[in-house]
Scaffold this active site. Structure first.
Site, short mmCIF file in Angstrom:
data_model
loop_
_atom_site.label_atom_id
_atom_site.label_comp_id
_atom_site.label_asym_id
_atom_site.label_seq_id
_atom_site.Cartn_x
_atom_site.Cartn_y
_atom_site.Cartn_z
N GLU A 50 2.73 4.74 -4.30
CA GLU A 50 2.57 5.77 -5.27
C GLU A 50 4.19 6.43 -5.42
O GLU A 50 4.24 6.53 -6.63
CB GLU A 50 1.51 6.74 -5.27
N ASP B 16 0.73 -1.34 0.02
CA ASP B 16 0.22 -0.07 -0.03
C ASP B 16 1.03 1.17 -0.06
O ASP B 16 2.04 1.16 0.18
CB ASP B 16 -0.95 -0.10 1.24
N ASP C 205 -9.06 3.41 -2.46
CA ASP C 205 -9.93 3.64 -1.51
C ASP C 205 -11.06 4.32 -2.24
O ASP C 205 -11.70 5.58 -2.13
CB ASP C 205 -9.39 4.93 -0.63
#
Ligand code: MIG
Length: 816
Positions: free
Chosen positions: A409, A406, A483
């Site tokens: 990015e 997670d 999300d």
């Protein structure tokens, strides 16, 4: 009082002069540089390297200066070019021809046209231009009837005409709405379809890039802010050709472990070991199938990766042991940020061994994430990736086989939401700024993880789930769509998003079922689980502070529906596994827009509130509240209602009745689908039987149908050395009989323990007289394991059962 800064020189951006675009200009000469099929077109102000990889795929890279660098990003697999290219020159053009296409370079300005050999124009690229900042862009012809697909994970509908997207991996907690141009993943692939002909353009640039199908009326444009304009043309003409060629270029999934295709349960967070065990036991007592439970960030000791919180998880070994006995696996989350803490060994080692990203001036780049101030491993360095991979022994030694990446990015808590653009990546000796490589970070993290797990799992298949990625991410990880929220709109959005991801080479994808943020209701969870049960990646996940979202959180009726649909996924597992095998070998998606199978049907170019699982199963979820009917478009052919067995003529919309417990599903007549027994976990191998459902069989019209069932042990890599089984099944009907023939592949390196094969015909167009060599029995006798056949008049189902012999056999059903 204003200071001089009010009149700062760059206040108005680029000057007209700087913004003026330069082009290669007129074409001077061409040279074959003797490496593969590489040609350099020398222009007035720059050059273009053209590399033919196959008859249908070529690369064009624009560059200045004397030397051309033909390395690629990690997104592209090493390619061997064996194509024969013919070249031809006339006064105004230079022409390259393969067996399928002609690339015509206009000598006056280096614009390109791509044609087939009948002279149909496939694509046109205007000259690539650049400004003083080195931002490149090019325009391409956009006929009035153009449609656009691909682009990886994006909001909006299936057809991206009229949209504009940015590729810049971004943590978007909210909102996921059509005007958000960049989210977690960047797959710079555009597929242009017009008049049923498709081609792809893949820009291999991991910095910021833009695809604009909005701003101009007759052209679309592609641009990049840094780095080279390095683009691959991927010919069709079919959409399937484009997807299969794109995945030959960027890679295909490895067959995942079977358990990873099961149902996964997650929550941010299951707070302690008791809660995790309680959850696992509840799944088993309630008989809701489940393979995986996730540990979100609270399992760690103050969010230090590769640790367990000693109070919340005092005995990970004990926990793992009980979970194992329940047949449930654990997937812990791992974020890239390493807590700055001189007493923490991972941080110490990272600093000492120089694994963290630095500023050019030499300081480690530090930024804030969950653990507080953190450092970030430089995955562009192979030695750092290996070091990171090795850290996972902490988990694999406990028996963990899957990891969840997670915040990769990478996401940071600052204004830019990511790392400073001037942070430096070592990049194996070719240093580049974060700005130039941003979109690779998440993929390289998952690659390091995948490779680390592969080294540690002793021949077992690893599983990695990721939020961020770049082209080629499918080789290392499944992708969930980040999300989303418990909105009906987001349930609907998941369909076009996952469908376009499939067209962009990422078949193993899915959203958080029930929605992550905001509060689900029982009805939303029921409907979303119905849909999610048929997505390749199937996980229920919800955020801290939201209403609980486990299957039993909304009372018995919801629980029952959720149980049934998860159960249905497990019964479809043999077929689903077969589709994963297909994606691993041909790169085609597992869930497909109807467009992929019916490209000449004008009704499906933007149809994305229903989809196909493989070629033959049509899924039409209900995605609005208080709704018990929906329109379903049935494409050409005959479709069988999965629930009632009714045959429906396609090529038209129908109104489906869909009370809460029903999600409309249809099977194409002529299809065969394998269903297994209901199981509580996917790698439970104790199947007694497998059932082949033969849809729309006929003993009068010439009926023909074929199916292949692929099976292996579901966990190891033995299948690569022949450790698999393939049963081919053929059913032929006509002249009063239906013949069923099956045969296993010769060198059958894997044998399931199963004893029985079943063939089921629902509402056949014939009455059974006899089945050669088999007796008519009662349903109970079949259940007890006898060979024979039975007919259930209330469901009008003919069920034949035979023992599962080593090689194969043949059966004849006669009407008389
Ligand atoms: O937003 O680890 O998308 O699935 O539960 C906070 C906590 C960071 C974002 C992920 C989400 C996960 C959450 N994470």
């Amino acid at each position: 009082m204003e200071g001089s800064v009010a009149i700062r020189p760059d206040k108005f951006g680029l000057s007209d002069e700087q913004a003026l675009r330069k082009h290669i200009g007129f074409f001077k000469t061409v040279e074959n540089i003797g490496v593969g099929n590489t040609y350099i077109c020398y222009g007035d102000k720059g050059n273009a390297a053209i590399v033919f990889l196959t008859d249908d795929v070529f690369r064009i890279k624009i560059y200045q200066g004397a030397d051309v660098d033909l390395s690629t990003t990690v997104g592209v697999l090493p390619q061997v070019s064996e194509v024969e290219v013919k070249t031809l020159e006339n006064e105004s053009q230079f022409i390259f021809a393969t067996t399928t296409i002609r690339l015509i370079v206009d000598k006056s300005n280096c614009s390109l046209s791509i044609e087939d050999h009948e002279g149909h124009l496939i694509a046109r690229q205007n000259p690539v231009g650049w400004n003083a900042r080195g931002e490149h862009s090019a325009d391409y012809d956009m006929p009035a009837e153009s449609h656009f697909y691909g682009f990886g994970e994006k909001t909006g509908f299936l057809d991206k005409r009229g949209e504009r997207y940015t590729n810049w991996n971004t943590d978007v907690y909210a909102p996921h709405v059509p005007e958000i141009e960049a989210i977690y993943q960047s797959i710079p692939l555009l597929i242009h379809m017009f008049e049923e002909r498709s081609y792809g353009l893949f820009l291999d640039n991991p910095g910021r890039s833009d695809f604009d199908m909005r701003s101009a009326e007759t052209t679309f444009s592609i641009s990049c802010a840094t780095g080279a304009y390095d683009i691959y043309f991927i010919n069709g003409p079919g959409l399937k050709d484009v997807v299969s060629r794109y995945t030959a270029l960027t890679g295909r999934i490895d067959l995942p472990p079977k358990w990873a295709i099961g149902y996964h349960q997650s929550r941010y967070s299951y707070m302690n070991q008791q809660e995790v065990l309680e959850l696992a036991r509840t799944f088993r007592t309630k008989q809701i199938p489940c393979d995986v439970i996730y540990l979100d960030i609270h399992y760690m000791d103050e969010y230090r990766v590769f640790t367990f919180d000693p109070v919340r998880f005092p005995d990970p070994e004990g926990m793992m042991e009980e979970l194992k006995s329940l047949g449930i696996r654990i997937i812990p989350i791992v974020d890239p940020g390493v807590k700055k803490d001189p007493k923490y060994t991972v941080y110490q080692e990272g600093v000492r061994e120089n694994h963290f990203i630095k500023k050019l001036e030499g300081d480690i780049f530090l930024g804030e994430v969950w653990p507080g101030i953190s450092a970030f491993p430089d995955f562009t360095e192979d030695r750092t990736s290996e070091w990171w991979g090795e850290q996972h022994r902490y988990y694999t030694e406990l028996g963990i086989q899957g990891i969840w990446n997670d915040m990769n990015e990478p996401a940071l808590f600052n204004e830019s939401k990511t790392m400073d653009l001037d942070a430096m990546h070592g990049n194996n000796g070719k240093p580049q700024t974060h700005e130039e490589l941003h979109n690779l970070y998440g993929m390289l993290m998952s690659k390091a993880t995948y490779e680390g797990l592969s080294r540690q799992l002793d021949g077992q298949r690893p599983f990695v789930l990721t939020r961020a990625g770049y082209a080629g991410i499918q080789r290392y990880a499944a992708v969930w769509t980040g999300d989303n929220r418990s909105f009906w709109e987001h349930m609907a959005l998941a369909m076009p998003m996952v469908l376009n991801m499939g067209l962009s080479g990422i078949p193993f994808a899915g959203p958080d079922i029930g929605g992550f943020g905001h509060n689900a209701t029982g009805e939303l969870l029921a409907r979303w689980t119905q849909m999610g049960a048929f997505f390749p990646y199937c996980r229920n996940h919800s955020a801290i502070g939201t209403i609980r979202q486990e299957p039993w959180s909304f009372g018995e009726k919801t629980e029952e529906i959720v149980r049934n649909y998860i159960g249905l996924r497990y019964r479809f597992m043999p077929h689903l596994y077969q589709l994963f095998r297909g994606a691993a070998t041909d790169g085609l998606p597992i869930v497909r827009p109807l467009l992929l199978e019916y490209p000449s049907d004008p009704n499906v170019t933007n149809l994305c509130d229903q989809f196909l699982l493989g070629e033959n199963i049509l899924i039409a979820p209900v995605y609005r509240p208080d709704t018990d009917h929906r329109s379903v478009y049935l494409p050409a052919g005959t479709w069988i209602d999965y629930w009632t067995g009714e045959a429906l003529v396609g090529g038209r919309p129908i109104l489906a009745h869909a009370p809460l417990e029903i999600m409309p599903m249809y099977i194409r007549a002529g299809a065969i689908i394998a269903e297994g027994p209901l199981k509580q976990s996917a790698d439970d191998a104790s199947d007694e039987s497998i059932t082949f459902h033969i849809y729309g069989a006929s003993a009068s019209t010439g009926f023909e149908s074929a199916y292949t069932l692929y099976e292996d042990d579901g966990v190891s890599f033995d299948y690569r050395q022949g450790g698999y089984s393939e049963l081919s099944l053929n059913v032929v009907g006509g002249a009063g009989t239906v013949e069923i023939q099956w045969r296993y592949n010769e060198a059958r390196g894997f044998k399931p323990e199963r004893k029985l094969l079943q063939f089921s015909f629902r509402r056949p167009d014939f009455t059974v007289g006899r089945v050669e060599g088999l007796q008519r029995l009662t349903a109970e006798q079949l259940v007890a394991g006898a060979e024979g056949w039975t007919h259930n008049p209330s469901t009008d189902e003919l069920l034949i059962q035979v023992s599962d012999q080593a090689v194969g056999d043949k059966l004849v059903v006669s009407t008389a």
